[in-house]
Design an enzyme around this catalytic site. Structure first.
Site, PDB file in Angstrom:
ATOM      1  N   HIS A 145       0.811  -1.232   0.000  1.00 29.94           N
ATOM      2  CA  HIS A 145       0.000   0.000   0.000  1.00 29.94           C
ATOM      3  C   HIS A 145       0.841   1.278   0.000  1.00 29.94           C
ATOM      4  CE1 HIS A 145      -3.467  -2.454   0.279  1.00 29.94           C
ATOM      5  NE2 HIS A 145      -3.574  -2.554   1.587  1.00 29.94           N
ATOM      6  N   HIS A 219      -9.689   2.244   0.484  1.00 29.50           N
ATOM      7  CA  HIS A 219      -9.565   1.137   1.432  1.00 29.50           C
ATOM      8  C   HIS A 219     -10.609   1.226   2.555  1.00 29.50           C
ATOM      9  CE1 HIS A 219      -7.601  -2.028   3.684  1.00 29.50           C
ATOM     10  NE2 HIS A 219      -6.653  -2.135   2.775  1.00 29.50           N
ATOM     11  N   TYR A 221     -13.470   0.034   5.025  1.00 31.41           N
ATOM     12  CA  TYR A 221     -13.965  -1.203   5.629  1.00 31.41           C
ATOM     13  C   TYR A 221     -15.465  -1.006   5.830  1.00 31.41           C
ATOM     14  CZ  TYR A 221      -9.193  -2.632   7.018  1.00 31.41           C
ATOM     15  OH  TYR A 221      -7.874  -3.008   7.038  1.00 31.41           O
ATOM     16  N   ASP A 284      -8.661 -12.708   1.412  1.00 33.42           N
ATOM     17  CA  ASP A 284      -7.742 -11.587   1.174  1.00 33.42           C
ATOM     18  C   ASP A 284      -7.152 -11.833  -0.212  1.00 33.42           C
ATOM     19  OD1 ASP A 284      -6.094  -9.443   1.310  1.00 33.42           O
ATOM     20  OD2 ASP A 284      -4.887 -10.145   2.998  1.00 33.42           O
ATOM     21  N   GLU A 349     -11.660  -3.483  -2.763  1.00 35.80           N
ATOM     22  CA  GLU A 349     -10.710  -2.496  -3.293  1.00 35.80           C
ATOM     23  C   GLU A 349     -10.536  -2.724  -4.784  1.00 35.80           C
ATOM     24  OE1 GLU A 349      -7.109  -2.865  -0.657  1.00 35.80           O
ATOM     25  OE2 GLU A 349      -8.514  -4.205   0.326  1.00 35.80           O
TER      26      GLU A 349
END
Ligand code: BGC
Length: 384
Positions: A145, A219, A221, A284, A349
């Site tokens: 990132h 990003h 959540y 993920d 994302e």
């Protein structure tokens, strides 16, 4: 900004009443805000300071239906997002903190704009035009990132604006040549637009003076219960029949594997929790969107059955990282002091595939001088 009219109108009415003129005057038209109708508007307020004294501002965007997004200039972070449930009750549906301090202490990229390269670059290194570049390493041996101080930890310039169907915030950042090891001065613009059709649209643009990898994303959540429990009952659909399998360090192997017949398959709606125990660590993974990218297409849909809140994600990007907050472990006390446990939020994302600069078979992420990086992602909210 219509809201500015509201106070003077009310004060005038009070003055007239006090002066006993009420009978003589025809009833004043009731301002929209009085009828309980929100008025689209955007407002700026201070949100704190960085340790070096730099000021951070927060902008509150409200659309004509009362949806509210708060975005701060540090990290271009979406701090809160108030959405109605099927009864019309609003709740904040993104994880984060109540104040700037939390974001400065520790954050797993809550709500941030991530860059210069979203997700991982193996061993923090890549070669381009015969030269090897060494990047900041911040995730084991890898670069994640954007490095130690990515775009999520810098102050962006901000210009609010209004257009016929929404309110927006244009954020800017100049990432200098050599920052976190990347080549080239990269001029970045990110525009958030909250429309009266209940969409939060994000437009990304960048230009450079040297060839460089670029992969920007948001990003957030999400938790459509309003953050009251984990997200395992949320039903997810992903418009992807393949994904990029990863090694133990979460670096893609280079293969594109089919999802069919595996717990990775979200081509039809599935509750996050229904098969997560069969996926080591939780989801993920980068999904390879069937659209192939290039033109706007539906990439994902999330439904929270309890509240009825629905989100659709549309993008022109070729991939989407589906991350289920696997590294949340209850040690973060987020908004209202709530401990965010495992799977308390999920991220969708939109992106190019992780480690593309080292994977010749993946679509390229190299931006060259004279070209413009331009992509769009739209989050569309509704209820069912
Ligand atoms: C990555 C995860 C990472 C998370 C928070 C996600 O985009 O895929 O591996 O832990 O961001 O840093």
């Amino acid at each position: 900004m219509k809201k500015a009219l509201f106070l003077p109108v009310v004060s005038l009415a009070l003055l007239l009443a006090a002066a006993g003129c009420r009978k003589a005057e025809p009833p004043a038209p009731v301002p929209e805000a009085v009828k309980g109708q929100p008025t689209m508007n955007i407002q700026k307020a201070p949100f704190g300071r960085l340790p070096d004294g730099a000021n951070v501002d927060i902008y509150t965007l409200v659309n004509a239906r009362g949806l509210k997004a708060r975005i701060m200039t540090y990290g271009a972070i979406l701090v809160s997002l108030d959405l109605p449930d099927r009864t019309g009750a609003f709740a904040d549906c993104v994880l984060g903190y109540d104040s700037l301090d939390g974001y400065l202490k520790t954050t797993p990229y809550f709500g941030a704009i991530v860059g210069r390269y979203g997700n991982r670059i193996a061993k923090g290194s890549f070669s381009l035009e015969g030269k090897t570049y060494v990047l900041a390493v911040n995730d084991g041996k890898n670069h994640l990132h954007g490095g130690v101080k990515g775009f999520d930890k810098v102050i962006w310039t901000a210009e609010p604006f209004e257009e016929a169907n929404g309110v927006g915030l244009k954020l800017g950042y100049l990432s200098k040549d050599g920052e976190e090891g990347y080549p080239g001065n990269l001029n970045v613009t990110v525009v958030y637009l909250l429309t009266n059709d209940d969409e939060l649209r994000i437009d990304y643009e960048a230009t450079t003076d040297k060839a460089t990898p670029v992969n920007l994303t948001s990003h957030s959540y999400f938790n459509f219960t309003g953050g009251s429990r984990d997200v395992l009952t949320h039903e997810i659909t992903l418009a992807a029949d393949r994904y990029t399998p990863v090694d133990a360090g979460l670096i893609p192997t280079g293969k594109l594997d089919p999802v069919a017949g595996t717990p990775m398959d979200f081509t039809t709606p599935v509750a996050i929790g229904s098969r997560i125990d069969r996926v080591a660590g939780g989801y993920d993974h980068n999904y390879v969107l069937t659209s192939g990218g290039g033109a706007m297409a539906l990439a994902a849909r999330a439904v929270e059955p309890g509240s009825g809140r629905v989100m659709e994600v549309l993008t022109d990007q070729p991939g989407i990282q589906f991350y289920t907050g696997n590294f949340l472990d209850g040690t973060i006390a987020g908004k209202g002091g709530r401990a965010y446990g495992k799977h308390w939020g999920f991220c969708l994302e939109t992106q190019h595939f992780p480690d593309s600069p080292n994977q010749p078979s993946f679509p390229t992420t190299i931006l060259r001088p004279g070209d413009t990086y331009r992509t769009r992602t739209t989050f569309k909210f509704s209820v069912k």
